[in-house]
Design a protein around this motif. Structure first.
Motif, PDB file in Angstrom:
ATOM      1  N   ARG A  83       0.995  -1.095   0.006  1.00 49.31           N
ATOM      2  CA  ARG A  83      -0.183   0.053  -0.031  1.00 49.31           C
ATOM      3  C   ARG A  83       0.783   1.147  -0.006  1.00 49.31           C
ATOM      4  N   ALA A  87       1.236   4.125  -2.838  1.00 48.93           N
ATOM      5  CA  ALA A  87       0.928   5.554  -2.537  1.00 48.93           C
ATOM      6  C   ALA A  87       2.104   6.185  -3.246  1.00 48.93           C
ATOM      7  N   ARG A  92      -0.687   9.100  -4.324  1.00 50.97           N
ATOM      8  CA  ARG A  92      -1.913   8.949  -3.927  1.00 50.97           C
ATOM      9  C   ARG A  92      -1.975   8.946  -2.099  1.00 50.97           C
ATOM     10  N   ASP A  93      -2.981   8.949  -1.598  1.00 50.32           N
ATOM     11  CA  ASP A  93      -3.206   9.126  -0.150  1.00 50.32           C
ATOM     12  C   ASP A  93      -3.238   7.546  -0.021  1.00 50.32           C
ATOM     13  N   ALA A  94      -2.624   7.140   0.811  1.00 53.64           N
ATOM     14  CA  ALA A  94      -2.492   5.649   1.038  1.00 53.64           C
ATOM     15  C   ALA A  94      -3.829   5.110   1.863  1.00 53.64           C
TER      16      ALA A  94
END
Length: 581
Positions: A83, A87, A92-94
């Protein structure tokens, strides 16, 4: 899943079932032979191959696993490492990336146990995550071979890493997964590797973050004075986080859109320049991030939101409040063996909180912040066996607080019945929490440890024994043993002090328990001796997240019980409560 996902899954299954360690290592590291090959082969075994797939929904994945001859009801675990990598790779936001791990079992050429490690990221039709799926299917960044290290220790792990790097493998990150208590070391395979995979993993059970730090190149080179300054200012960090929670900054900030300081100061009723100073410090901690347009909340900072799942806001307020003040008397505790909390407030923290309901509620909520350690517990063999029994079985949660742990177990096993033993003032709050979820499957007994209900099948002591000295622990265990029938099991959830002095949350909590509670953390052999003094025997222990363990004990005098050899599980079962006294 696309047909490409299905084909990759089938190919991975074939690869794992047909390869053997001795043949695969020279293919992976051309030129590897002689003593180094033997060193690797003696210390490592080929354990799995991994791939990342993108089902539209979980049932689709289960169907594909079954079609490939894999067990479809295998337990899922969150993937912390993958993850974070996704991210970072896609900015991206995890928190948006719910990556899971499934490990269906297969067998190698000699019948040896192996798994196919399937990382999954659900991508429903039309999801904005579809671009990640397209790119990852092409690049196969997370596909890798994995070798499990036998009997890992720091010297062995560093030696194995050195061999891989001498033969062209390049360190490529890694991480510690608390959900399964395992550490992974990733490498990029040599350019001339013939194994068919660009990445390789060494997997070591346990927490080896000290070795991992040098592997990922994060060793600090601070001067001793700078290092000591960072340590001395730890109290500033505690207060900054507590202030962040008190001001409700996490609720006022957004994880996607930046907020400027002036607007934020107006929202939380703060002095703008002073707030900016706090925010810059919080950015250094990773709680917020700073950009040209202001500040936004990070995944780490979102844990301080009051309504976040597993919110740590109450914990920040406790550690920045009463426990912060009592820790100032740590020297008194060390000199005199008396808790700093009692010296400051004139009574132990249980009685003090009982007279201050708002603190008692905050304390209960702060304990729930560690509920992640209980996620794998319903899968413990004792509980799954009880849950599948032909006749209804009963579990007693002794001093079970607000019933969060008991509710989790009962929800996972609908045939189980529960009994919560707690103080009268806690029972009503627990009843309000449990009745909507488990209904009449739970009964409530107001009382103390001497009132442990007899005749149940499973008894649980979760984060209870660390509140007390050895003499009181023996009394509590004897109370449980007297109530337990010959066939009953006792599960004890506690953090265990490491036998080798390695870094552990248990070591930090041991200091906290000494100064603020009057209890202590213990090693596994210490708990074993306490159990024996109460007529109980430690059967085994298994790790849980957040450096916790579950100890399984039974009565020595049971005629149906033959003590099993002591063993330590390598992961969470293969496949709470507030300390209210």
């Amino acid at each position: 899943m696309t047909s490409g996902d299905t084909a990759r899954l089938r190919a991975t299954v074939d690869f794992v079932t047909n390869q053997d360690t001795g043949t695969l290592l020279p293919l992976l590291l051309p030129g590897l032979d002689g003593p180094e090959l033997r060193a690797l082969a003696d210390r490592c075994r080929f354990a799995h191959a991994a791939l990342l797939v993108f089902p539209a929904d979980p049932p689709m994945l289960r169907a594909e696993l079954a079609a490939c001859g894999l067990t479809a009801d295998v337990t899922e675990q969150p993937s912390v490492v993958v993850r974070k990598r996704l991210a970072l790779r896609y900015q991206r936001d995890a928190a948006e990336l719910d990556v899971r791990i499934l490990r269906p079992t297969v067998h190698g050429p000699e019948g040896e146990h192996r798994v196919v490690e399937v990382f999954t990221l659900t991508v429903p039709p039309g999801s904005e995550l579809a671009t990640i799926a397209v790119h990852e299917r092409i690049q196969e960044n997370e596909a890798h071979l994995a070798f499990e290290v036998e009997r890992p220790d720091p010297l062995v792990l560093r030696g194995l890493s050195s061999i891989l790097e001498r033969h062209g493998a390049v360190a490529d990150g890694g991480g510690y997964n608390p959900h399964e208590d395992g550490t992974v070391f990733y490498f990029t395979a040599p350019a001339d590797s013939k194994a068919g995979y660009r990445r390789v993993e060494l997997y070591a059970s346990g927490d080896h973050r000290d070795v991992l730090a040098s592997h990922v190149g994060s060793d600090r080179t601070d001067e001793p004075a700078e290092t000591l300054l960072r340590l001395l200012t730890g109290a500033w960090t505690t207060q900054a986080l507590a202030t962040c929670a008190q001001l409700r900054l996490p609720e006022a900030l957004d994880t996607r859109t930046a907020v400027d300081v002036e607007a934020l100061a107006q929202t939380v009723n703060a002095h703008p320049d002073s707030l900016a100073t706090l925010l810059r410090y919080l950015a250094m901690l990773g709680v917020v991030s700073q950009g040209p347009d202001g500040f936004r909340l990070t995944e780490l900072g979102a844990l301080l939101r009051a309504n976040a799942s597993g919110s740590m806001r109450p914990l920040a307020l406790m550690y920045g409040g009463p426990f912060y003040h009592s820790f100032a008397l740590l020297s008194h505790a060390v000199r005199n063996g008396q808790t700093g909390f009692e010296q400051l407030f004139g009574e132990n923290h249980f009685d003090y909180f009982a007279r201050h309901p708002e603190l008692a509620e905050r304390f209960d909520r702060s304990m729930a912040a560690s509920s992640r350690m209980f996620e794998p517990l319903p899968a413990h063999p004792v509980l799954t066996t009880a849950g599948r029994a032909a006749e209804p079985r009963t579990i007693v949660d002794v001093a079970g607080g607000n019933g969060a742990l008991l509710g989790r177990v009962l929800a996972a096993h609908p045939s189980l019945r529960g009994i919560l033993l707690e103080r009268p003032n806690v029972i009503e709050a627990a009843r309000r929490s449990l009745v909507p979820t488990v209904g009449d499957r739970c009964t409530y007994h107001a009382g103390d440890f001497a009132d442990v209900p007899p005749g149940a099948d499973v008894y649980v002591l979760s984060r209870v024994l660390h509140d007390w000295d050895d003499d009181r622990c023996r009394e509590i265990l004897r109370d449980c043993a007297r109530a337990m029938p010959a066939h009953a099991d006792l599960l004890i959830i506690e953090r265990l002090l490491p036998a080798d002095g390695s870094a552990s949350l248990a070591t930090a909590w041991d200091l906290h328990m000494m100064c603020n509670v009057g209890g202590r953390e213990r090693r596994a052999d210490h708990y074993s001796r306490l159990l024996e003094s109460a007529g109980l025997h430690l059967v085994d222990r298994s790790p849980l997240p957040l450096d916790a363990h579950v100890l399984h004990a039974r009565k020595v005098a049971s005629p149906a019980y033959v003590p099993a050899p002591h063993r330590v599980a390598a992961s969470c079962f293969e496949g709470s409560r507030p300390a209210s006294r």
